[in-house]
Design an enzyme around this catalytic site. Structure first.
Site, short mmCIF file in Angstrom:
data_model
loop_
_atom_site.label_atom_id
_atom_site.label_comp_id
_atom_site.label_asym_id
_atom_site.label_seq_id
_atom_site.Cartn_x
_atom_site.Cartn_y
_atom_site.Cartn_z
N GLU A 89 0.79 -1.28 0.01
CA GLU A 89 -0.02 0.23 0.10
C GLU A 89 0.93 1.24 0.26
OE1 GLU A 89 -3.46 -0.19 3.42
OE2 GLU A 89 -1.97 -2.26 3.60
N CYS A 109 6.21 -8.15 7.38
CA CYS A 109 7.08 -7.06 8.25
C CYS A 109 7.40 -8.39 9.19
CB CYS A 109 6.52 -5.94 8.85
SG CYS A 109 7.95 -5.25 9.61
N CYS A 116 0.24 -2.51 15.10
CA CYS A 116 0.52 -2.55 13.65
C CYS A 116 -0.21 -3.89 12.65
CB CYS A 116 1.99 -2.92 14.13
SG CYS A 116 2.37 -1.81 11.57
N GLY A 161 6.76 -2.31 6.49
CA GLY A 161 7.97 -3.23 6.40
C GLY A 161 8.53 -2.31 6.82
N GLU A 162 9.55 -3.02 7.49
CA GLU A 162 11.22 -2.17 8.33
C GLU A 162 12.05 -1.99 6.72
OE1 GLU A 162 11.87 -0.52 11.35
OE2 GLU A 162 14.10 0.18 10.05
N SER A 193 11.56 5.85 8.26
CA SER A 193 11.06 5.74 9.85
C SER A 193 11.87 4.20 9.83
CB SER A 193 9.38 5.52 9.27
OG SER A 193 9.36 5.85 11.08
N SER A 216 10.40 4.59 15.50
CA SER A 216 8.79 4.86 16.10
C SER A 216 9.14 4.61 17.64
CB SER A 216 8.81 3.41 15.32
OG SER A 216 8.05 4.21 14.65
N LEU A 217 8.84 5.39 18.91
CA LEU A 217 10.05 5.24 20.51
C LEU A 217 8.69 4.53 21.06
CD1 LEU A 217 11.98 5.74 22.43
CD2 LEU A 217 11.18 8.09 22.30
N HIS A 218 7.58 4.82 21.33
CA HIS A 218 5.96 4.56 21.63
C HIS A 218 6.13 4.40 23.20
CE1 HIS A 218 4.69 4.67 17.32
NE2 HIS A 218 5.72 3.35 17.16
N CYS A 335 -5.79 0.09 6.33
CA CYS A 335 -4.82 -0.36 6.58
C CYS A 335 -3.90 -0.47 7.88
CB CYS A 335 -3.91 0.72 6.14
SG CYS A 335 -2.20 1.28 6.05
N1 SAH Z 1 9.14 -0.34 10.10
C1 SAH Z 1 9.00 1.30 10.56
C2 SAH Z 1 7.81 2.39 9.44
C3 SAH Z 1 6.49 1.46 8.82
S1 SAH Z 1 5.33 1.85 10.21
C4 SAH Z 1 8.84 1.59 11.67
O1 SAH Z 1 8.82 0.68 12.25
O2 SAH Z 1 9.08 2.52 12.07
C5 SAH Z 1 5.21 3.50 9.98
C6 SAH Z 1 5.05 4.60 11.48
O3 SAH Z 1 3.74 3.48 11.53
C7 SAH Z 1 5.72 3.34 13.10
O4 SAH Z 1 5.68 4.69 13.62
C8 SAH Z 1 4.64 2.66 13.61
O5 SAH Z 1 5.43 2.74 14.32
C9 SAH Z 1 3.01 3.48 13.08
N2 SAH Z 1 2.34 3.09 13.66
C10 SAH Z 1 1.88 1.05 12.93
N3 SAH Z 1 1.04 0.78 12.78
C11 SAH Z 1 0.15 1.74 13.43
C12 SAH Z 1 -1.76 2.36 14.21
N4 SAH Z 1 -2.26 1.25 13.93
N5 SAH Z 1 -1.52 3.51 14.31
C13 SAH Z 1 -0.58 4.37 14.57
N6 SAH Z 1 0.73 4.34 14.25
C14 SAH Z 1 0.97 3.21 13.43
#
Ligand code: SAH
Length: 356
Positions: A89, A109, A116, A161-162, A193, A216-218, A335
């Site tokens: 996508e 991924c 995710c 993907g990463e 990212s 992506s810290l979270h 998505c």
């Molecule tokens: N693999 C990479 C890039 C792809 S994801 C990464 O981890 O950064 C892009 C961003 O979307 C990342 O910050 C990921 O954590 C976030 N993300 C994925 N699924 C999500 C969701 N359901 N809600 C909010 N953010 C999400």
């Protein structure tokens, strides 16, 4: 699958044409046609014989737009079909200054983050550099852009993907997409990212393509981060921060942290305090995102009001931060993994589907 001609750099394409006994201006024509997002069979001016030899060895159309979902604010989401039938996508978002495209780097991924949708079925395969690039070439063409006048001005590697788990292909893509004479999108208009693959973050700093680094810290603590991001078991936050600082020293680019707010996991006042304590004084920015709820997952987002409260705490604590709106559930909902980080307006679209 045949080879992907869009994997080649300009120099490699010249060498290939020479090997095939073609004149230099044929290579120019071929390269120009590819950069315009054309199928090989549609590139004008090539001899029948040359075309046939190319067709034998290379995919005519490595990435095809199979469906377009359009939102009322102009955001478009694409379902791309690869030559082997796999699907990925992408999204194109419109701003005052141009258009930002979000591209995928892998089919599936293997990071398996708890929130995710991309990792639901694991990794299927890496995309080649040319498959990543072709997502941009076909969308740029669809949006009326060419090589001199691009419609796509900015790129984020935030689709499925990463990117650093597909390192060689991603770096090759970055070199080709920024190359002079091609579609030539500047590294400062590209954001990569990553979930925080520390050794690869150091490698990236050496590649000479100073893209914006986004992590992506979270979560502000390793223990809690491990609960939602399995990769946190391998790489600690302190080491991620060191790698970011190294990247900043090498490239001069401020780095960005993404932080998706998840109820009961990472969105309390105590999390904000802890974030402030680890990030204060660093050359960074925090992008807060309200969770895009994925139906297969059991995690919930927080209210907009609570998200603004969290943002207020970070700002009060001296961090540079913003709260980004979500892509409307109408087009983004299917998505889940495509974050809306770069969307300024909420895309409340019609959900209209237009099979191409
Ligand atoms: N693999 C990479 C890039 C792809 S994801 C990464 O981890 O950064 C892009 C961003 O979307 C990342 O910050 C990921 O954590 C976030 N993300 C994925 N699924 C999500 C969701 N359901 N809600 C909010 N953010 C999400």
């Amino acid at each position: 699958m045949k080879e992907i001609l869009q994997d080649a750099s300009r120099e490699e394409l010249d060498a290939l044409c020479a090997e095939m006994g073609e004149k230099k201006f044929r290579a120019d024509q071929l390269y120009r046609g590819l950069m315009q997002g054309k199928k090989i069979s549609e590139i004008p001016g090539l001899s029948k014989e040359f075309r046939a030899r190319l067709a034998e060895r290379f995919e005519d159309e490595p990435v095809r737009i199979r469906e377009v979902f359009r939102s009322s604010d102009g955001t478009e989401k694409y379902l791309f079909e690869l030559a082997d039938g796999n699907l990925v996508e992408g999204v194109l978002m419109s701003y005052k200054y141009g258009k930002t495209q979000c591209v995928s780097t892998q089919v599936g991924c293997r990071m398996n983050c708890a929130f995710c949708a991309s990792g639901l079925n694991g990794l299927v395969r890496n995309l080649t550099a040319g498959e990543i690039l072709s997502q941009i070439l076909v969308v740029n063409a669809r949006a009326g852009g060419g090589v001199e006048k691009r419609a796509v001005t900015n790129v984020v590697l935030m689709g499925s993907g990463e990117p650093l788990d597909n390192y060689d292909n991603t770096v090759r893509f970055l070199k080709n997409v920024t190359a002079a004479g091609g579609i030539c999108i500047s590294a400062r208009n590209i954001s990569l990212s990553t979930c925080g693959l520390v050794p690869k973050m150091y490698d990236l700093a050496e590649e000479g393509v100073p893209v914006n680094l986004t992590v992506s810290l979270h979560s502000p603590t390793d223990e809690e981060r491990e609960r939602i991001m399995p990769v946190a078991k391998a790489y600690k936050i302190a080491d991620i921060l060191k790698a970011c600082d190294h990247y900043f020293k090498k490239t001069g680019r401020r780095y960005i942290f993404e932080y998706s707010l998840i109820a009961g996991e990472n969105a309390d006042a105590a999390h904000a305090e802890r974030l402030i304590s680890i990030l204060k004084g660093r050359p960074c920015h925090v992008n807060l995102i309200r969770l895009n709820e994925v139906k297969e997952k059991n995690l919930r987002g927080i209210s907009e009001k609570d998200a603004y409260r969290f943002l207020g705490l970070l700002e009060k604590g001296g961090l540079s931060a913003t709260l980004r709106r979500q892509i409307g559930a109408d087009i983004g909902g299917a998505c889940g993994q495509l974050r809306a980080g770069y969307i300024e307006k909420n895309a409340e679209g019609t959900g209209e589907t237009c099979p191409e």
